[in-house]
Design a protein around this motif. Structure first.
Motif, PDB file in Angstrom:
ATOM      1  N   TYR A  25      25.550  25.344  27.509  1.00  0.00           N
ATOM      2  CA  TYR A  25      24.413  26.262  27.717  1.00  0.00           C
ATOM      3  C   TYR A  25      23.969  26.389  29.252  1.00  0.00           C
ATOM      4  O   TYR A  25      24.483  25.474  29.918  1.00  0.00           O
ATOM      5  CB  TYR A  25      23.044  25.547  27.236  1.00  0.00           C
ATOM      6  N   GLN A 387      27.302  25.122   4.585  1.00  0.00           N
ATOM      7  CA  GLN A 387      27.061  25.489   6.209  1.00  0.00           C
ATOM      8  C   GLN A 387      26.797  23.975   6.459  1.00  0.00           C
ATOM      9  O   GLN A 387      25.632  23.425   6.331  1.00  0.00           O
ATOM     10  CB  GLN A 387      25.945  26.470   6.460  1.00  0.00           C
ATOM     11  N   PRO A 424      32.896  27.959  14.301  1.00  0.00           N
ATOM     12  CA  PRO A 424      32.419  28.799  15.448  1.00  0.00           C
ATOM     13  C   PRO A 424      32.272  27.907  16.726  1.00  0.00           C
ATOM     14  O   PRO A 424      32.278  26.730  16.711  1.00  0.00           O
ATOM     15  CB  PRO A 424      31.045  29.146  15.081  1.00  0.00           C
TER      16      PRO A 424
ATOM     17  N   ARG B  64      19.692  22.560  15.791  1.00  0.00           N
ATOM     18  CA  ARG B  64      19.992  23.915  16.109  1.00  0.00           C
ATOM     19  C   ARG B  64      19.105  24.057  17.274  1.00  0.00           C
ATOM     20  O   ARG B  64      18.107  23.474  17.512  1.00  0.00           O
ATOM     21  CB  ARG B  64      19.239  24.809  14.878  1.00  0.00           C
ATOM     22  N   GLN B  81      20.580  30.359  18.731  1.00  0.00           N
ATOM     23  CA  GLN B  81      21.753  30.139  19.868  1.00  0.00           C
ATOM     24  C   GLN B  81      22.688  29.070  19.512  1.00  0.00           C
ATOM     25  O   GLN B  81      23.580  28.826  20.542  1.00  0.00           O
ATOM     26  CB  GLN B  81      20.763  29.424  21.052  1.00  0.00           C
ATOM     27  N   SER B  82      22.517  28.129  18.528  1.00  0.00           N
ATOM     28  CA  SER B  82      23.540  27.606  18.095  1.00  0.00           C
ATOM     29  C   SER B  82      25.010  28.093  17.640  1.00  0.00           C
ATOM     30  O   SER B  82      24.696  29.188  17.143  1.00  0.00           O
ATOM     31  CB  SER B  82      23.036  26.437  16.980  1.00  0.00           C
ATOM     32  N   PRO B  83      25.990  27.417  17.945  1.00  0.00           N
ATOM     33  CA  PRO B  83      27.398  28.092  17.428  1.00  0.00           C
ATOM     34  C   PRO B  83      27.268  28.563  15.960  1.00  0.00           C
ATOM     35  O   PRO B  83      27.789  29.718  15.698  1.00  0.00           O
ATOM     36  CB  PRO B  83      28.469  27.137  17.745  1.00  0.00           C
ATOM     37  N   ALA B  84      26.790  27.796  15.053  1.00  0.00           N
ATOM     38  CA  ALA B  84      26.882  28.308  13.573  1.00  0.00           C
ATOM     39  C   ALA B  84      25.826  29.363  13.462  1.00  0.00           C
ATOM     40  O   ALA B  84      26.145  29.987  12.374  1.00  0.00           O
ATOM     41  CB  ALA B  84      26.404  27.032  12.897  1.00  0.00           C
TER      42      ALA B  84
END
Lengths: 425, 250
Positions: A25, A387, A424, B64, B81-84
């Motif tokens: 980030y 997930q 991801p 998250r 904003q988290s990749p998942a």
């Protein structure tokens, strides 16, 4: 195959390594413009022994048939910085017939210019406008595949766009496929023709209103409207309508001889066609979600067209016994019958779709059914998603069925099972 | 004469009660504004939060990160904003909500019920103003967390609020939030919340909100405020169709 897989994995590893840096980030907390995902997918298809295509394969031993098992590995990379936006996909496939291929494509690549309320963009871009889930007649710039087993990033269209936004209104003007020439116009599908499209959006509290217009070189004009309304805390209603001046469809050609050179199915124009959709989503406090949609697609083959299709299938099957020496020709004609199955987004004009899903922590089970009342055919899908903190797993099975004379019961596949893992970065 | 005096006395009592109630309501409103100041210093803010969920055994389940643009008139834009979840956005305009999934390229109109997703709902992250969204009354002074607190009962003034009722305890001296009980529409207790301040003796900011699920998962969720700064975003950022363009929003 082994060399291809190794090359593919090396390529994907390089993208993931790059993505590992991309996930850092910036000081402001924003992702620094790069992201993506790696996905591995396994598909297993059970062939439908009653389909015309299976019969054709029996008559034409050399005919190329689909594999029962398919493995896919793909990496998708997203980039967005300084007004340039891009999505690219690299994919490798291998199946149990020994076929393998590696390919790549650009989903999006466009530049955007921001001038306050007015926004301009040009390039290859994904544009989706309509409000439905199972069917979206007013996605007039591009029509993506609906109700796919795994959600895939669509592939954009070449566009030049001007858009205006204020607090409650939006106006979009699009020049679609600007480089398509008039000499090609008669040979291309609606999605690829040069066209002008517009969308006007207005928000009135709990109601979203949309108006659409499109004019294409080949298909002429069409007008559409859509709404989405949150009626209560738990209930959302949506509806969509589009009227097309002209549309292309596959019809049985004038030459109706049972055994003929080439296919009897010809692209022909139909006029004054309507598409309609109405639906609702109801969600309970415990996160059970129920969706119901009904739609009419005037561009889909009519019941009369399907009757002709079925009669021709039966006549060809009967001809095998009468003319065993014509097996190859009959096989070719049976294979050509498959064309009507992929001619339009919907197989039947009348469709009903229902879906239940439940979000419970990391798990999301779902069951849905698409039912075609004209012939009582159905597509039944059960899926389960999980997930994790980063990894996503999806699996499920889809079954095509109905009475023996229904269209869904005569598709080349009887059922499809799938399993996928997505990472991801 | 006697009757007149009796009526006058009754009227005076009634007027006194009305004035007293109005003053009391004003006091509660001031208390809520003071409590809000510990999370939001201004009406228009950019707040970065990190949400960590822990399993019952204390192990970390997931983390998250969200960027929230909290604006006046009950308007909020949440960027995942988290990749998942990268690319997902939730827009809240008063009682109206949209969700944008990066694969769909279009804003989905969602109901308030769909907004209550996950262990920390979007409402936990984006709905930050008690003074704007709730009307309250002071119940009592009570002992809590080794100090004297003011116990307030809040009722949602808008149907789109994440919780329909909140029992809130504020520090008596500085009115900082200490703990809360959050109730959903069916009046079931959904979560217990406690607030961690930057300085125990002289608190100025809430640094973390700890949520304990009471409905199903019984998991602990920690909402950590990473950064806060005043920011007014352009009006088109709050137009759902604009968000479908996937702008960088930096």
């Amino acid at each position: 195959m082994r060399y291809l897989t190794m090359r593919l994995m090396c390529g994907i590893a390089a993208i993931v390594a790059n993505g590992a840096h991309a996930q850092d980030y910036t000081q402001s907390g924003q992702l620094n413009g790069q992201s993506g995902q790696v996905r591995v997918l396994m598909n297993s298809t059970a062939e439908n022994l009653n389909s015309p295509l299976h019969q054709a394969a029996l008559l034409l031993p050399g005919m190329s048939v689909a594999a029962d098992h398919l493995g896919v590995a793909e990496a998708e990379l997203r980039f967005s910085r300084h007004g340039i936006n891009a999505i690219a996909t690299l994919q490798g496939q291998g199946d149990d017939l020994g076929h393998s291929k590696a390919t790549g494509w650009v989903n999006e690549f466009y530049g955007a210019f921001d001038n306050g309320a007015w926004q301009f963009s040009a390039g290859k871009k994904i544009v989706a406008w309509d409000v439905g889930y199972g069917f979206r007649p007013n996605d007039v710039v591009q029509q993506e595949r609906r109700r796919s087993l795994i959600s895939n990033t669509a592939i954009g269209r070449p566009v030049a766009m001007a858009e205006y936004f204020d607090a409650d209104n939006a106006l979009s003007l699009v020049w679609v496929n600007p480089r398509q020439t008039s000499s090609q116009a008669s040979k291309i599908p609606e999605a690829d023709e040069q066209a002008l499209a517009a969308r006007l959006y207005r928000r009135i509290g709990a109601l979203d209103l949309h108006g659409f217009a499109r004019y294409g070189r080949q298909n002429g004009g069409s007008l559409g409207a859509a709404l989405a309304w949150v009626a209560t805390d738990a209930l959302e209603l949506h509806a969509s309508v589009r009227h097309l001046q002209r549309s292309s469809t596959l019809l049985m050609g004038g030459q109706r001889a049972l055994l003929q050179a080439g296919t009897p199915w010809q692209v022909q124009a139909q006029y004054d066609v309507t598409q309609l959709l109405a639906g609702m989503v109801w969600t309970t406090e415990s996160q059970h979600s129920f969706m119901l949609e009904a739609w009419w697609d005037g561009t889909a083959p009519s019941e009369q067209q399907w009757r002709k299709w079925a009669q021709r299938n039966q006549a060809l099957m009967a001809a095998i016994r009468v003319s065993p020496r014509m097996q190859a020709t009959i096989g070719g004609q049976l294979a050509a019958q498959n064309q009507l199955l992929s001619a339009t987004a919907n197989l039947q004009q009348k469709n009903l779709f229902a879906r239940w899903s439940w979000q419970s922590a990391a798990w999301q089970p779902a069951i849905d059914i698409l039912w075609t009342p004209a012939d009582r055919g159905h597509v039944l899908t059960a899926s389960l998603g999980w997930q994790g903190d980063r990894l996503r797993l999806d699996g499920g099975i889809r079954h095509y069925g109905g009475p023996g004379d229904s269209v869904y019961a005569q598709l080349p596949a009887a059922s499809v099972a799938y399993l996928s893992a997505t990472w991801p970065f | 004469m006697k009757t007149f005096t009796k009526h006058t006395f009754k009227a005076a009592l009634l007027a006194g009660a009305v004035v007293s109630c109005a003053a009391f309501a004003e006091d509660v409103s001031a208390l809520l504004k003071a409590a809000d100041q510990f999370r939001l210093a201004s009406e228009n803010m950019q707040v970065e939060t990190q949400i960590t969920t822990f399993n019952r055994d204390g192990s970390k389940e997931k983390e998250r990160r969200y960027m929230v643009f909290s604006q006046a008139k009950h308007q909020s834009l949440v960027l995942m904003q988290s990749p998942a979840e990268a690319g997902q956005k939730v827009l809240m305009l008063g009682d109206d909500f949209w969700m944008l999934l990066p694969g769909s390229q279009r804003p989905l109109r969602i109901t308030p019920m769909q907004k209550l997703l996950g262990d920390a709902s979007i409402g936990d992250i984006a709905t930050m103003s008690w003074a704007q969204d709730y009307e309250g009354r002071l119940i009592a002074e009570e002992a809590c967390e080794a100090q004297i607190c003011l116990h307030l009962s809040l009722a949602a003034s808008r149907k789109g609020s994440a919780y329909q009722r909140i029992e809130l305890w504020l520090g008596k001296k500085r009115h900082e939030p200490i703990k809360a009980e959050l109730y959903v529409q069916s009046d079931k207790l959904a979560k217990r919340a406690s607030f961690i301040m930057d300085k125990a003796a002289v608190p100025t900011l809430v640094t973390e909100m700890v949520l304990l699920d009471q409905l199903s998962s019984h998991k602990e969720t920690r909402v950590h405020y990473l950064s806060r700064k005043p920011r007014t975003v352009p009006e088109q950022w709050l137009n759902p169709m604009f968000l479908a363009k996937n702008p960088a929003l930096e």
